[in-house]
Design a protein around this motif. Structure first.
Motif, PDB file in Angstrom:
ATOM      1  N   LEU A 167     -40.807 -24.196  55.731  1.00  0.00           N
ATOM      2  CA  LEU A 167     -39.814 -22.844  55.144  1.00  0.00           C
ATOM      3  C   LEU A 167     -38.706 -22.758  56.365  1.00  0.00           C
ATOM      4  O   LEU A 167     -38.050 -22.466  56.532  1.00  0.00           O
ATOM      5  CB  LEU A 167     -41.009 -21.285  55.481  1.00  0.00           C
ATOM      6  N   LEU A 168     -39.588 -23.179  57.692  1.00  0.00           N
ATOM      7  CA  LEU A 168     -39.601 -22.044  58.763  1.00  0.00           C
ATOM      8  C   LEU A 168     -38.580 -23.762  59.799  1.00  0.00           C
ATOM      9  O   LEU A 168     -37.359 -22.633  60.264  1.00  0.00           O
ATOM     10  CB  LEU A 168     -40.111 -22.455  59.982  1.00  0.00           C
ATOM     11  N   VAL A 169     -38.858 -24.293  59.225  1.00  0.00           N
ATOM     12  CA  VAL A 169     -37.446 -25.171  59.476  1.00  0.00           C
ATOM     13  C   VAL A 169     -36.279 -24.851  58.574  1.00  0.00           C
ATOM     14  O   VAL A 169     -35.178 -25.554  58.802  1.00  0.00           O
ATOM     15  CB  VAL A 169     -37.868 -27.375  59.567  1.00  0.00           C
ATOM     16  N   GLY A 170     -36.864 -25.061  57.824  1.00  0.00           N
ATOM     17  CA  GLY A 170     -35.492 -24.907  56.550  1.00  0.00           C
ATOM     18  C   GLY A 170     -35.171 -23.806  56.569  1.00  0.00           C
ATOM     19  O   GLY A 170     -33.020 -23.900  56.665  1.00  0.00           O
ATOM     20  N   PHE A 171     -35.417 -22.506  57.640  1.00  0.00           N
ATOM     21  CA  PHE A 171     -34.494 -21.382  57.547  1.00  0.00           C
ATOM     22  C   PHE A 171     -32.990 -21.951  58.977  1.00  0.00           C
ATOM     23  O   PHE A 171     -32.119 -21.361  59.005  1.00  0.00           O
ATOM     24  CB  PHE A 171     -35.581 -19.769  58.051  1.00  0.00           C
ATOM     25  N   VAL A 172     -33.935 -22.704  59.505  1.00  0.00           N
ATOM     26  CA  VAL A 172     -33.298 -22.825  60.768  1.00  0.00           C
ATOM     27  C   VAL A 172     -31.786 -23.686  60.208  1.00  0.00           C
ATOM     28  O   VAL A 172     -31.090 -23.895  60.784  1.00  0.00           O
ATOM     29  CB  VAL A 172     -33.686 -23.944  61.987  1.00  0.00           C
ATOM     30  N   ILE A 173     -32.351 -25.046  59.501  1.00  0.00           N
ATOM     31  CA  ILE A 173     -31.165 -25.971  59.148  1.00  0.00           C
ATOM     32  C   ILE A 173     -29.719 -24.648  58.342  1.00  0.00           C
ATOM     33  O   ILE A 173     -28.736 -24.758  58.338  1.00  0.00           O
ATOM     34  CB  ILE A 173     -31.969 -26.635  58.267  1.00  0.00           C
ATOM     35  N   VAL A 228     -37.018 -14.605  51.371  1.00  0.00           N
ATOM     36  CA  VAL A 228     -38.120 -15.716  50.699  1.00  0.00           C
ATOM     37  C   VAL A 228     -38.058 -16.512  51.495  1.00  0.00           C
ATOM     38  O   VAL A 228     -39.329 -17.686  52.398  1.00  0.00           O
ATOM     39  CB  VAL A 228     -37.401 -16.420  49.468  1.00  0.00           C
ATOM     40  N   VAL A 229     -36.813 -17.428  52.525  1.00  0.00           N
ATOM     41  CA  VAL A 229     -36.845 -18.943  53.657  1.00  0.00           C
ATOM     42  C   VAL A 229     -35.956 -17.876  54.935  1.00  0.00           C
ATOM     43  O   VAL A 229     -35.021 -17.289  54.574  1.00  0.00           O
ATOM     44  CB  VAL A 229     -35.861 -19.730  53.211  1.00  0.00           C
ATOM     45  N   PRO A 230     -37.685 -16.898  55.529  1.00  0.00           N
ATOM     46  CA  PRO A 230     -39.006 -17.981  55.254  1.00  0.00           C
ATOM     47  C   PRO A 230     -40.093 -17.342  55.487  1.00  0.00           C
ATOM     48  O   PRO A 230     -41.186 -17.631  55.768  1.00  0.00           O
ATOM     49  CB  PRO A 230     -38.723 -18.801  57.316  1.00  0.00           C
TER      50      PRO A 230
END
Length: 365
Positions: A139-145, A184-186
């Motif tokens: 979730l943390l990495v997904g938000f950065v992307i 929701v993300v993150p």
């Protein structure tokens, strides 16, 4: 520590988070951020985004403890899992409706986001600890992307902190999952972290001590790394500077870790107070704090309708030609919390749960 003592510790943690939330929200509503004495601005600034994060972590712990109790009693079978999913879904729908109604008067509502944390979080309830940590990292990495591939500013008017397209389908989904106040993300990661914490031996003093020390070290480390990274990126574009921020908007990994660390410290302190400070935990004041913690849903709505409504009637909200300071916001928060305490003291002589908590039980079970 008994289950009762643990629940009291969670209630006390909710009380602490509630006080922090009122301080931050009143400061923002009065347009007093960064204005006032050094002590007041530093104190409130340190709470920004952390109180709300603690609430979400505590919500995850609550759901996790429910599942843990069923597992110990050998009740966590397929039927119980279906029951928990259905019950959580009904309560999530209740929170969604309540939150959307609240959004009509308060743009930064968190309840409709809460609804999604519960809705998605319940499906992680039987996931392994490794799976939970992996999901949190994703979730943390997904938000950065997402931040570097999507337009984070879409829909926002940053001068007034209003979201123009909130009530359109596309804008609502974007706000809810990506660039809202608590997307929701993150932010789901806070809820999953709570589920992870619920599996620890929270009843043991050693675990509480380790949790507090871990939280303190993690918080100091991430704040230090943030300052170092910002210094190295001096003059860089805003998107790169956002990577190093511990501010809640946008919720980058440093902020998320800081929020989890703060929640660990609040939780550990609250559990310790409830289990070991016997003299304090039996006082009227401590019991009152716990009773406030049990009504945070009702009081969250009240601090908007009644608290901010009173500030508006007095001409103290941002945009009403006022020059409020953080000190004024702290004073207003103190008065509201005092009134809240008086209400809760009188109310709990007749009822156990708050009005909205009771309503949710009646409607959603």
């Amino acid at each position: 520590m008994t289950t009762s003592a643990r629940l009291e510790g969670l209630d006390f943690a909710r009380f602490i988070a509630f006080v922090g939330m009122v301080l931050v929200n009143f400061t923002v509503a009065m347009g007093a951020e960064g204005q006032g004495s050094f002590l007041a601005t530093t104190f409130v600034g340190a709470l920004e985004g952390r109180a709300a994060a603690t609430f979400v972590v505590l919500a995850g712990i609550g759901l996790g403890l429910t599942a843990n109790k069923a597992a110990k009693n050998q009740e966590f079978n397929h039927d119980f899992n279906d029951h928990l999913v259905w019950l959580t879904t009904k309560r999530a729908l209740f929170l969604l409706v309540l939150g959307l109604l609240n959004s009509l008067i308060f743009d930064a509502d968190i309840l409709h986001y809460y609804a999604l944390y519960f809705f998605f979080g319940v499906f992680f309830i039987r996931m392994s600890a490794r799976g939970l940590i992996s999901s949190i990292i994703a979730l943390l990495v997904g938000f950065v992307i997402m931040l570097f591939t999507l337009d984070y500013d879409v829909g926002w008017d940053w001068k007034t902190y209003t979201y123009k397209n909130f009530w359109t389908l596309e804008g609502f989904i974007c706000n809810l999952f990506f660039n809202g106040w608590h997307p929701v993300v993150p932010w789901l990661a806070f809820f999953l972290f709570g589920i992870f914490l619920s599996r620890l031996s929270l009843n043991q003093i050693q675990a509480q001590r380790q949790l507090f020390i871990f939280g303190l070290i993690a918080l100091l480390t991430v704040e230090g790394l943030s300052l170092m990274t910002l210094a190295l990126l001096t003059g860089a574009e805003q998107d790169l500077l956002d990577i190093a921020t511990t501010e809640p908007l946008p919720p980058m990994p440093y902020y998320m870790i800081a929020g989890m660390a703060s929640a660990c410290m609040v939780l550990a302190f609250s559990l310790w107070i409830s289990s070991k400070a016997a003299g304090l935990s039996k006082t009227v004041g401590f019991r009152l704090c716990n009773n406030i913690g049990r009504q945070t849903l009702t009081l969250y709505v009240a601090h908007i309708l009644l608290g901010m409504g009173t500030l508006e009637a007095l001409g103290l909200l941002d945009g009403q030609n006022t020059s409020g300071t953080t000190d004024d916001a702290v004073l207003a928060s103190g008065i509201f919390i005092l009134v809240t305490a008086l209400y809760v003291w009188a109310y709990t002589k007749f009822f156990t749960r708050g009005p909205i908590e009771n309503l949710m039980r009646i409607i959603a079970g």
